[in-house]
Design an enzyme around this catalytic site. Structure first.
Site, PDB file in Angstrom:
ATOM      1  N   LYS A 116      -4.041  -5.693 -33.312  1.00  0.00           N
ATOM      2  CA  LYS A 116      -5.472  -5.779 -33.590  1.00  0.00           C
ATOM      3  C   LYS A 116      -6.122  -4.399 -33.632  1.00  0.00           C
ATOM      4  CE  LYS A 116      -4.981 -10.270 -33.190  1.00  0.00           C
ATOM      5  NZ  LYS A 116      -4.904 -11.154 -34.348  1.00  0.00           N
ATOM      6  N   LYS A 158      -9.483  -6.460 -25.041  1.00  0.00           N
ATOM      7  CA  LYS A 158      -8.734  -7.421 -25.850  1.00  0.00           C
ATOM      8  C   LYS A 158      -7.261  -7.042 -25.915  1.00  0.00           C
ATOM      9  CE  LYS A 158     -12.442  -8.682 -29.101  1.00  0.00           C
ATOM     10  NZ  LYS A 158     -12.771  -8.766 -30.540  1.00  0.00           N
ATOM     11  N   GLY A 164      -6.545 -16.183 -29.980  1.00  0.00           N
ATOM     12  CA  GLY A 164      -6.822 -17.429 -29.285  1.00  0.00           C
ATOM     13  C   GLY A 164      -7.533 -17.264 -27.959  1.00  0.00           C
ATOM     14  N   LYS A 237     -12.280 -21.794 -29.536  1.00  0.00           N
ATOM     15  CA  LYS A 237     -13.231 -22.577 -30.328  1.00  0.00           C
ATOM     16  C   LYS A 237     -13.190 -24.064 -29.964  1.00  0.00           C
ATOM     17  CE  LYS A 237     -12.149 -19.252 -33.922  1.00  0.00           C
ATOM     18  NZ  LYS A 237     -11.322 -19.023 -35.126  1.00  0.00           N
ATOM     19  N   GLU A 288     -11.207  -9.396 -36.384  1.00  0.00           N
ATOM     20  CA  GLU A 288      -9.752  -9.466 -36.468  1.00  0.00           C
ATOM     21  C   GLU A 288      -9.340 -10.298 -37.668  1.00  0.00           C
ATOM     22  OE1 GLU A 288      -8.794 -11.201 -32.691  1.00  0.00           O
ATOM     23  OE2 GLU A 288      -8.732 -13.230 -33.520  1.00  0.00           O
ATOM     24  N   ARG A 292      -2.439 -16.650 -40.752  1.00  0.00           N
ATOM     25  CA  ARG A 292      -1.820 -17.970 -40.750  1.00  0.00           C
ATOM     26  C   ARG A 292      -2.883 -18.978 -41.129  1.00  0.00           C
ATOM     27  NH1 ARG A 292      -4.518 -19.432 -36.225  1.00  0.00           N
ATOM     28  NH2 ARG A 292      -4.750 -17.875 -34.593  1.00  0.00           N
ATOM     29  N   ARG A 338     -12.807 -30.296 -31.838  1.00  0.00           N
ATOM     30  CA  ARG A 338     -11.464 -30.332 -31.269  1.00  0.00           C
ATOM     31  C   ARG A 338     -11.493 -31.209 -30.022  1.00  0.00           C
ATOM     32  NH1 ARG A 338      -8.875 -24.255 -31.602  1.00  0.00           N
ATOM     33  NH2 ARG A 338      -9.938 -23.564 -33.510  1.00  0.00           N
TER      34      ARG A 338
END
Length: 458
Positions: A116, A158, A164, A237, A288, A292, A338
């Site tokens: 990152k 970070k 995640g 999230k 970032e 994927r 979610r």
């Protein structure tokens, strides 16, 4: 097109990839651990191979077992889904060396962007705005103190190899920096096997906006619009939506252009997500790149009609993008919640258990991506995601009303099992969220004494 694709993942994303492959006439091979022997993708795929025990380091994170299964099954390609090995440059290189296409960016691109801190530097070169931060990784506490003093508190530490929300620590004062630095490094080492960290200025009131891109091997790139991912707990999230509510059109267009510019500058190939923070004045900064498919990709599919997995497979097979930017049409609004096996009353700690009762929503413009069936044991070995519930309608208010109905209809129950369902309904009812005036601190700011929304009446 590929004849056989091995899906190097589990759960709902493995089943989701297998469904698109079947629609394309592509044979699928599912891999599974002993804990996942009875899951739907094992039954749905054309072939299934057990690759090891429940411990992911001995199965889904163990490349030799996956490559052996692919070679034995005659797979032309491996789709890694998200998580696990999806952003591992070594795994992508092993696939290439084994004569198997990796459905994702080339290994050298992953290696360049997976760090990152390096990605920050590349994006600065491409002209994307950045938050003040360290120049590369920070390897000792004294250097961290110097950087933090230079950029100003609060800062966020970070993981350089992370994602995640893992390995992130927010620091408000110099007295808290040293323990937070060590904690971040420890989390990064445990989650990614890499303890390197970097620092950035932390924005307490910002929105998390990401842009979906698709790029091919022929120099073409398009964006599929943006998603607002500001509803989070511990930087992970909970609710995502597209389009981002209340975003000025000029800012929206600038975000889209920045993502495409960044993708072209790095030689990106495949589906990817450029993530940004947008402050209260509409200024955005690059955060970032996720190399994927994202958990929240269905909201983009719902508003564009584009099957992102299909496009991933076509690009990986060497095809040029079928879409030009003018071909991408946006219609209505979509929101994804979610549903996790977590207990919101205990700081969202995992709350696994056996699913004895399961009712999932249906109805118009309601999509549920899940791998859970009655009798299944949700274990602590893997991510606690139970299902992704996605609704669409012509505008945001209607899509949110439909989501509230879908969550009310949902029941997942069993001994010891808790879910985020009732809490998600509380989020939907929050006036700040409903007005599109929320930021990444919404969950923290929500009153713990708020009256709970009734759960489903089963």
């Amino acid at each position: 097109m590929f004849g056989t694709v091995l899906i190097a993942n589990r759960g709902e994303i493995a089943l989701r990839v297998a469904r698109t492959c079947r629609e394309m006439g592509v044979r699928t091979v599912a891999v599974y651990s002993t804990a996942d022997a009875g899951t739907p993708v094992v039954r749905f795929a054309d072939e299934a191979v057990c690759i090891g025990p429940a411990d992911p380091h001995r199965s889904y994170l163990y490349p030799p077992a996956i490559i052996e299964a692919a070679l034995r099954a005659g797979a032309d390609a491996i789709h890694p889904g998200y998580g696990f090995l999806s952003e591992d440059p070594d795994f992508a290189e092993i696939c290439e060396d084994s004569g198997i296409a990796f459905v994702g960016p080339p290994a050298q691109v992953i290696a360049r962007l997976a760090d990152k801190a390096v990605a920050r530097t590349l994006m600065a070169t491409a002209g994307l705005p950045l938050l003040p931060g360290s120049d590369g990784t920070v390897d000792d506490p004294s250097r961290a103190r110097d950087v933090a003093a230079a950029i100003g508190y609060p800062v966020i530490i970070k993981a350089a190899a992370g994602g995640g929300g893992r390995g992130m620590c927010v620091v408000s004062s110099p007295a808290d920096l040293a323990p937070a630095y060590e904690e971040s490094r420890a989390q990064a080492r445990a989650a990614f096997g890499d303890s390197r960290v970097y620092l950035e200025r932390y924005l307490r009131r910002a929105r998390h906006i990401e842009v979906q891109v698709l790029c091919d091997r022929h120099g073409n790139a398009v964006h599929l619009g943006e998603r607002d991912c500001s509803v989070q707990r511990r930087h992970q999230k909970l609710v995502e939506e597209s389009p981002a509510p209340g975003l000025p059109d000029g800012v929206r267009r600038a975000l889209h252009a920045a993502a495409v510019r960044g993708a072209l500058a790095t030689g990106y190939i495949g589906a990817g997500t450029f993530e940004f923070l947008v402050d209260e004045d509409g200024r955005f900064t690059f955060m970032e790149i996720n190399q994927r498919i994202q958990v929240e990709h269905p909201v983009t599919e719902m508003v564009t009609g584009v099957d992102i997995v299909r496009e991933q497979l076509l690009v990986a097979a060497g095809r040029p993008l079928r879409l030009r930017q003018d071909d991408v049409a946006f219609r209505g609004a979509a929101v994804e919640c979610r549903l996790n096996a977590e207990d919101p009353d205990r700081d969202f700690r995992p709350a696994p258990g056996t699913v004895e009762r399961l009712t999932l929503p249906g109805g118009p413009f309601t999509r549920v991506d899940t791998h859970i069936v009655p009798g299944e044991r949700i274990t602590s070995h893997y991510d606690p995601l139970i299902a992704k519930i996605v609704t669409w309608d012509e505008d945001r208010d209607l899509a949110l009303d439909r989501m509230d109905r879908a969550l009310y209809e949902t029941e997942v129950a069993g001994p010891g099992l808790h879910t985020t369902g009732p809490f998600l309904r509380t989020v939907l009812a929050d006036p700040r969220f409903r007005a599109g005036a929320h930021h990444t601190d919404l969950v923290e700011r929500m009153s713990a004494s708020a009256e709970p929304v009734p759960t489903a009446g089963h």
